[in-house]
Design an enzyme around this catalytic site. Structure first.
Site, PDB file in Angstrom:
ATOM      1  N   SER A  24       0.831  -1.086   0.485  1.00  0.00           N
ATOM      2  CA  SER A  24       0.006   0.145   0.089  1.00  0.00           C
ATOM      3  C   SER A  24       0.250   0.907  -0.087  1.00  0.00           C
ATOM      4  CB  SER A  24      -0.814   0.388   1.099  1.00  0.00           C
ATOM      5  OG  SER A  24      -0.153  -0.338   2.044  1.00  0.00           O
ATOM      6  N   ASN A  34      -2.347  -1.075  13.599  1.00  0.00           N
ATOM      7  CA  ASN A  34      -3.766  -0.648  13.360  1.00  0.00           C
ATOM      8  C   ASN A  34      -3.603   0.664  14.049  1.00  0.00           C
ATOM      9  OD1 ASN A  34      -3.374  -3.181  12.195  1.00  0.00           O
ATOM     10  ND2 ASN A  34      -4.337  -4.250  13.968  1.00  0.00           N
ATOM     11  N   THR A  52     -38.063  28.886 -12.516  1.00  0.00           N
ATOM     12  CA  THR A  52     -37.910  27.329 -11.852  1.00  0.00           C
ATOM     13  C   THR A  52     -38.071  26.683 -12.951  1.00  0.00           C
ATOM     14  OG1 THR A  52     -40.498  27.814 -11.621  1.00  0.00           O
ATOM     15  CG2 THR A  52     -39.227  28.520 -10.114  1.00  0.00           C
ATOM     16  N   HIS A  53     -38.000  24.856 -13.177  1.00  0.00           N
ATOM     17  CA  HIS A  53     -38.451  24.497 -13.826  1.00  0.00           C
ATOM     18  C   HIS A  53     -37.364  24.663 -15.642  1.00  0.00           C
ATOM     19  CE1 HIS A  53     -41.445  23.089 -12.061  1.00  0.00           C
ATOM     20  NE2 HIS A  53     -41.982  24.571 -12.297  1.00  0.00           N
ATOM     21  N   SER A  90     -11.366  23.977 -29.718  1.00  0.00           N
ATOM     22  CA  SER A  90     -11.638  22.844 -30.528  1.00  0.00           C
ATOM     23  C   SER A  90     -11.019  22.683 -31.521  1.00  0.00           C
ATOM     24  CB  SER A  90     -12.953  23.279 -31.098  1.00  0.00           C
ATOM     25  OG  SER A  90     -13.325  22.414 -32.516  1.00  0.00           O
ATOM     26  N   LYS A  93     -14.745  27.880 -31.680  1.00  0.00           N
ATOM     27  CA  LYS A  93     -15.174  27.488 -30.102  1.00  0.00           C
ATOM     28  C   LYS A  93     -14.217  28.122 -29.175  1.00  0.00           C
ATOM     29  CE  LYS A  93     -17.893  24.296 -29.240  1.00  0.00           C
ATOM     30  NZ  LYS A  93     -17.965  23.092 -29.588  1.00  0.00           N
ATOM     31  N   ASN A 144     -14.633  26.820 -25.718  1.00  0.00           N
ATOM     32  CA  ASN A 144     -15.578  25.130 -24.359  1.00  0.00           C
ATOM     33  C   ASN A 144     -15.008  25.751 -23.076  1.00  0.00           C
ATOM     34  OD1 ASN A 144     -16.214  24.292 -26.885  1.00  0.00           O
ATOM     35  ND2 ASN A 144     -14.946  23.390 -26.815  1.00  0.00           N
ATOM     36  N   GLU A 201     -17.526  22.005 -17.112  1.00  0.00           N
ATOM     37  CA  GLU A 201     -17.411  20.808 -17.368  1.00  0.00           C
ATOM     38  C   GLU A 201     -16.696  20.087 -16.915  1.00  0.00           C
ATOM     39  OE1 GLU A 201     -18.116  20.103 -21.835  1.00  0.00           O
ATOM     40  OE2 GLU A 201     -17.246  22.516 -21.833  1.00  0.00           O
ATOM     41  N   TYR A 207      -9.893  -4.698  12.965  1.00  0.00           N
ATOM     42  CA  TYR A 207      -9.358  -4.575  12.059  1.00  0.00           C
ATOM     43  C   TYR A 207      -9.029  -5.630  11.076  1.00  0.00           C
ATOM     44  CZ  TYR A 207      -4.918  -3.217   8.116  1.00  0.00           C
ATOM     45  OH  TYR A 207      -4.825  -2.572   7.281  1.00  0.00           O
ATOM     46  N   GLN A 238      -7.196  -1.557   3.899  1.00  0.00           N
ATOM     47  CA  GLN A 238      -6.043  -0.712   3.687  1.00  0.00           C
ATOM     48  C   GLN A 238      -6.654   0.255   2.335  1.00  0.00           C
ATOM     49  OE1 GLN A 238      -2.241  -2.595   3.306  1.00  0.00           O
ATOM     50  NE2 GLN A 238      -3.223  -2.586   0.805  1.00  0.00           N
ATOM     51  N   LYS A 256      -7.988   4.606   1.864  1.00  0.00           N
ATOM     52  CA  LYS A 256      -6.890   5.761   1.610  1.00  0.00           C
ATOM     53  C   LYS A 256      -7.235   6.062   0.373  1.00  0.00           C
ATOM     54  CE  LYS A 256      -3.886   3.430   5.312  1.00  0.00           C
ATOM     55  NZ  LYS A 256      -5.212   2.282   5.080  1.00  0.00           N
TER      56      LYS A 256
HETATM   57  N1  ARG Z   1      -0.995  -1.242   5.268  1.00  0.00           N
HETATM   58  C1  ARG Z   1      -2.574  -1.025   6.336  1.00  0.00           C
HETATM   59  C2  ARG Z   1      -3.447  -0.180   5.783  1.00  0.00           C
HETATM   60  O1  ARG Z   1      -3.528   0.481   5.374  1.00  0.00           O
HETATM   61  C3  ARG Z   1      -1.383  -1.073   7.710  1.00  0.00           C
HETATM   62  C4  ARG Z   1      -2.118  -1.384   8.990  1.00  0.00           C
HETATM   63  C5  ARG Z   1      -1.512  -2.823   8.954  1.00  0.00           C
HETATM   64  N2  ARG Z   1      -2.042  -4.370   9.343  1.00  0.00           N
HETATM   65  C6  ARG Z   1      -2.480  -5.330   9.625  1.00  0.00           C
HETATM   66  N3  ARG Z   1      -2.675  -5.651  10.639  1.00  0.00           N
HETATM   67  N4  ARG Z   1      -1.616  -5.811   8.992  1.00  0.00           N
HETATM   68  O2  ARG Z   1      -4.531  -0.809   6.566  1.00  0.00           O
END
Ligand code: ARG
Length: 462
Positions: free
Chosen positions: A24, A111, A156-157, A278, A284, A286, A291, A318, A323, A326
């Site tokens: 990660s 965790n 309105t509308h 364009s 154009k 734009n 958008e 956990y 994970q 994020k």
């Molecule tokens: N990379 C993990 C996450 O983002 C960190 C926590 C990992 N904990 C574990 N017990 N594997 O969730």
């Protein structure tokens, strides 16, 4: 490659596809500053309660700061074999300072560490969102103060309804973003709780001081329940929800700008710096920024649903599923912040063509309600006044004429209640300025609302 801290349990290394699948750090590397801040607070607390010596804590703090500098200078290489930002930093710290680095993880787990890092990250980013919202609100008030006397067809509308001051229209968005700002502040109350010290899930036998780390990191309090502390991602969902609503407001404004800018409408001209050409059609210009803002709403809504679904039915505490939290949180924050900033620039740069608005008001029978109100004011029952006005409009439509073409002789043919003063009564300006009810579009009320909006903005600064 450095050995993994948990290598004791394993005889063989990870399958490369599994390593790529489970890492990660390519995403949570962005949490490095929060991870280091959390570790520094933890190390100092460990020293305070006697689990590290003062020298060991010093070595940890200095080592972490040096790593942060290297990351910021771009000389630190994150290794996906070490999974995440936490292991990358810890392993490097130990490589640099030895024994004290290995003691840092006492009374802590990834965790509580990751939950702490993400809360710190979201807290800071939401402060940024508050700032961006205030900038957009400022742009709206500034533009509104220039456009009080620009009377436009209120819809309105998407049909002509009643004339309004364009400033009043802009201030409607000010209110939406003001509520968003309030929601961000409210969400921050729940974001700002410290999971640190919950350890893996059950707390720790070591004599830690969770109040001390919470305070050092600027949290308002330690989380009450260690299991909830590591399993809760409500704060992330809530942040993305608040951003979703902000994006929805942005999309409505973006859509209106696109419509106003369309040649058939022609109410605004967008700045060259915020439009594109364009590749084939030379004429154009734009409204791509508007958008794209409208389009990016989909990403943030998608992230909200992704997060909710990822968390659905997860057993305590956990689970590695988490994970996946994020990317949606970070991308929602990035997206919303960029859209808010770009929208502020678009609002500031947009030129409102009051002559076009004035011409538009001639069409669409925009003051028909005022004719009915006029008759009602002269004692005609409103339902009758409404019907009579409808007949007048129907006649004008048949004859392809506008309200401005009406003569008194014609009007008295519909009702003897009409007199010469009707013409002053049914101008768009008179129509707007009669709407003095609180929150209405009468220009004195709009000017007061602008002054009040500026004061509210003053009150927002953190
Ligand atoms: N990379 C993990 C996450 O983002 C960190 C926590 C990992 N904990 C574990 N017990 N594997 O969730």
């Amino acid at each position: 490659m450095a050995d993994k801290p948990w290598s004791g349990r394993f005889a063989e290394g990870l399958d490369p596809t599994v390593e790529a699948f489970t890492e990660s750090v390519s995403i949570d590397g962005r949490l490095y500053a929060e991870d280091i801040a959390g570790s520094i607070a933890h190390a100092r607390m460990l020293a305070r309660v006697g689990l590290l010596t003062a020298d060991e804590a010093e070595a940890v703090v200095a080592g972490l700061r040096a790593i942060r500098t290297d990351i910021e200078n771009g000389t630190f290489r994150f290794d996906p074999a070490l999974e995440d930002v936490h292991m990358n930093i810890e392993v490097e710290l130990t490589r640099r300072i030895g024994e004290p680095g290995k003691k840092l993880h006492t009374a802590r787990s990834r965790n509580d560490q990751v939950a702490t890092d993400l809360r710190l990250y979201v807290r800071q980013a939401l402060d940024g969102v508050r700032h961006d919202l205030a900038e957009l609100m400022r742009a709206l008030v500034d533009k509104a103060s220039q456009e009080v006397d620009t009377i436009v067809p209120g819809m309105t509308h998407l049909q002509f309804a009643q004339p309004v001051s364009f400033a009043h229209h802009l201030l409607a968005y000010f209110e939406m973003f003001a509520r968003d700002e309030e929601r961000v502040r409210d969400a921050l109350v729940r974001v700002n709780i410290s999971p640190l010290g919950a350890a893996a899930l059950a707390g720790t036998p070591f004599p830690i001081d969770r109040g001390m780390t919470a305070e050092a990191l600027g949290f308002s309090a330690p989380a009450r329940n260690s299991m909830d502390a590591v399993a809760d991602r409500d704060f992330a969902v809530e942040a993305v929800f608040v951003l979703s609503l902000t994006m929805q407001h942005l999309s409505r404004l973006a859509e209106e700008i696109i419509i106003w800018n369309a040649p058939f409408y022609g109410l605004v001209e967008l700045p060259d710096a915020y439009t594109t050409g364009s590749s084939i059609m030379p004429q154009k210009k734009n409204p791509d920024v508007a958008e794209l803002i409208r389009g990016k709403v989909g990403r943030v809504y998608g992230h909200l649903f992704g997060l909710l679904t990822m968390l659905k039915a997860l057993p305590l505490t956990y689970n590695r599923d988490m994970q996946e939290d994020k990317l949606p949180v970070m991308d929602s924050l990035d997206t919303a912040r960029a859209c808010l900033t770009l929208m502020a620039g678009l609002v500031r740069g947009m030129r409102v063509k009051s002559d076009v608005a004035r011409q538009a008001l001639q069409k669409g029978f925009i003051t028909a309600t005022d004719i009915a109100d006029y008759l009602a004011g002269k004692g005609v029952a409103f339902r009758d006044a409404h019907r009579i006005t409808g007949e007048i409009v129907a006649m004008l439509v048949r004859q392809n004429r506008t309200i401005a073409d009406l003569t008194l002789t014609e009007l008295t043919g519909f009702s003897t209640a009409f007199a010469e003063d009707v013409f002053a009564f049914i101008t768009p300006e008179a129509s707007v300025d009669r709407r003095l009810s609180y929150g209405g579009t009468a220009r004195p009320g709009v000017r007061a609302a602008i002054a009040e909006a500026r004061q509210r903005l003053e009150g927002l600064t953190p």
